[in-house]
Design an enzyme around this catalytic site. Structure first.
Site, PDB file in Angstrom:
ATOM      1  N   TYR A 178       0.182   9.275  -3.871  1.00 53.14           N
ATOM      2  CA  TYR A 178      -0.640   8.101  -4.178  1.00 53.14           C
ATOM      3  C   TYR A 178       0.198   7.154  -5.062  1.00 53.14           C
ATOM      4  O   TYR A 178       1.106   7.604  -5.752  1.00 53.14           O
ATOM      5  CB  TYR A 178      -1.919   8.578  -4.894  1.00 53.14           C
ATOM      6  N   ASN A 180       0.148   5.878  -7.911  1.00 49.89           N
ATOM      7  CA  ASN A 180       0.414   6.112  -9.339  1.00 49.89           C
ATOM      8  C   ASN A 180       1.297   7.340  -9.576  1.00 49.89           C
ATOM      9  O   ASN A 180       1.667   7.623 -10.712  1.00 49.89           O
ATOM     10  CB  ASN A 180      -0.894   6.226 -10.135  1.00 49.89           C
ATOM     11  N   LYS A 181       1.658   8.069  -8.519  1.00 53.47           N
ATOM     12  CA  LYS A 181       2.496   9.266  -8.709  1.00 53.47           C
ATOM     13  C   LYS A 181       3.975   8.856  -8.870  1.00 53.47           C
ATOM     14  O   LYS A 181       4.344   7.723  -8.562  1.00 53.47           O
ATOM     15  CB  LYS A 181       2.347  10.213  -7.523  1.00 53.47           C
ATOM     16  N   GLN A 182       4.803   9.815  -9.276  1.00 47.09           N
ATOM     17  CA  GLN A 182       6.226   9.514  -9.499  1.00 47.09           C
ATOM     18  C   GLN A 182       6.869   8.964  -8.226  1.00 47.09           C
ATOM     19  O   GLN A 182       7.698   8.067  -8.274  1.00 47.09           O
ATOM     20  CB  GLN A 182       6.975  10.791  -9.932  1.00 47.09           C
ATOM     21  N   VAL A 183       6.522   9.561  -7.084  1.00 43.18           N
ATOM     22  CA  VAL A 183       7.032   9.150  -5.777  1.00 43.18           C
ATOM     23  C   VAL A 183       5.817   8.757  -4.942  1.00 43.18           C
ATOM     24  O   VAL A 183       4.830   9.484  -4.919  1.00 43.18           O
ATOM     25  CB  VAL A 183       7.782  10.328  -5.104  1.00 43.18           C
TER      26      VAL A 183
END
Ligand SMILES: *Cc1c(COP(=O)(O)O)cnc(C)c1O
Length: 370
Positions: A178, A180-183
């Site tokens: 998603y 907002n995740k790191q990747v």
């Protein structure tokens, strides 16, 4: 928001690779999803990687593939995003919560054994905020009782426990992508595993229950459409090429916050176990007793600073209260922690001036309590 809570880091590489897919005309079931899977299995060191359209679908497929069903129990944490528990409910099994360790905010491994029953079918730890759970203890208990371990590593790509990557310990690991995740892939998720049989079932479940080597219109089990489209996969391939740079940038932003917040006595900074290496997903502070978190949050939001209380305990979500009758007090550490946490703006391109602006706003809002 003048300074948002999160913001994806999209470069020309991401744009080029997504455009390449659009120009190719092959928008689904193509080479990009395969390439993304290869990148992940190489990165994690897993034999298999099964890309899909969300972290939630990845978790759901694992629960289904392990044959976890009506009345079965899965041991997990109430201090998480709701999906890590919902995936158990999708198959009419029961999440059995254990409280968390107040320092790491991960499941309190000393409480696992007490909760194991005849019906326990798996342990599902969550690496909360990018800090790995105590995998030594979890694996020890899992081996003793012969239970599979499903790692919800959705917030922890690149995190390590004793030098080994989160997601590579359990029977299977799950990552989510998603924005907002790191990747990110926009929406997306992936399962990593060394278990060939489990992988084969997940490939099939993702693709409408098709067999892996049979005709297109032959469906050998009840499956889903959980496939990852090619535009999303292409975005993911670009992000994975940049993963070391992404993780380093996040580490630098976290280091700035840690340094600059150190001398504010009302703030409790994240505690990291000596065996853990963080992959920073969010930057979550806690306020000491006497500081009203909600009031702080409203004050910061009014100043245009994105912030959010991470997490509301799963057992106190209205649906869980209604379904299972959980009450305040059932998991006291989780509840105490969730009442005092606040996630601050955190993303790769957050500048030092912006971090300073956030901290100035926090200091000013804290005046109310002095
Ligand atoms: C993000 C996340 C998921 C999965 O989220 P999706 O939005 O379905 O990709 C699952 N568990 C945790 C702990 C998460 O943070």
């Amino acid at each position: 928001m003048r300074i948002p809570l999160s913001s994806p880091d999209i470069t020309e590489l991401e744009k080029d690779l997504v455009m390449e897919v659009l120009d190719s005309g092959q928008l689904g079931l193509g080479p990009k999803a395969k390439q993304f899977e290869e990148q992940l299995s190489e990165y994690i060191g897993s034999r298999f990687a099964i890309a899909c359209n969300s972290g939630t679908s990845a978790l759901h497929m694992l629960i289904r593939a392990l044959g976890i069903r009506d009345g079965d129990e899965v041991i997990t944490t109430p201090f998480s995003f709701v999906a890590s528990s919902n995936c158990i409910l999708f198959e009419r099994a029961k999440p059995v919560f254990i409280d968390i360790d107040e320092k790491t905010l991960n499941m309190d491994v000393t409480q696992i054994e007490n909760k194991i029953t005849e019906r326990t079918k798996a342990i599902l730890p969550v690496h909360v905020f990018g800090q790995p759970a105590n995998m030594d203890e979890i694996l020890k208990i899992a081996r003793k009782y012969n239970l599979p371990v499903l790692e919800d590593a959705c917030e922890a790509i690149g995190a390590k426990w004793n030098g080994k990557l989160a997601g590579s310990f359990g029977t299977a690991g799950v990552f989510a992508f998603y924005p907002n995740k790191q990747v990110t892939t926009g929406e997306g998720g992936i399962i990593v595993t060394d278990d060939e049989e489990l992988a084969a079932v997940c490939y099939s479940l993702r693709n409408q229950g098709r067999g892996n080597d049979v005709q297109w219109l032959s469906h050998i089990r009840l499956g889903f459409n959980y496939r990852l489209d090619e535009m999303s996969a292409a975005l993911g391939t670009a992000q994975m090429k940049r993963i070391e740079e992404i993780l380093k940038k996040r580490q630098q932003v976290a280091a700035m916050y840690l340094e600059k917040l150190r001398d504010i006595p009302e703030i409790i900074l994240p505690t990291i176990d000596a065996r853990a290496e963080m992959s920073w997903f969010v930057f979550v502070i806690r306020f000491i007793e006497g500081i009203q978190r909600n009031q702080m949050m409203e004050g910061l939001l009014k100043r245009g600073i994105g912030c959010r209380p991470y997490f509301t305990p799963i057992h106190l979500q209205p649906f869980y209260v209604e379904q299972f009758g959980y009450q305040t007090g059932d998991f006291p550490v989780t509840e105490r922690v969730s009442q005092s946490t606040l996630a601050l703006p955190f993303y790769n391109r957050l500048t030092e001036q912006e971090v300073d602006q956030v901290i100035r706003a926090i200091r000013e809002e804290l005046q109310i309590f002095r």
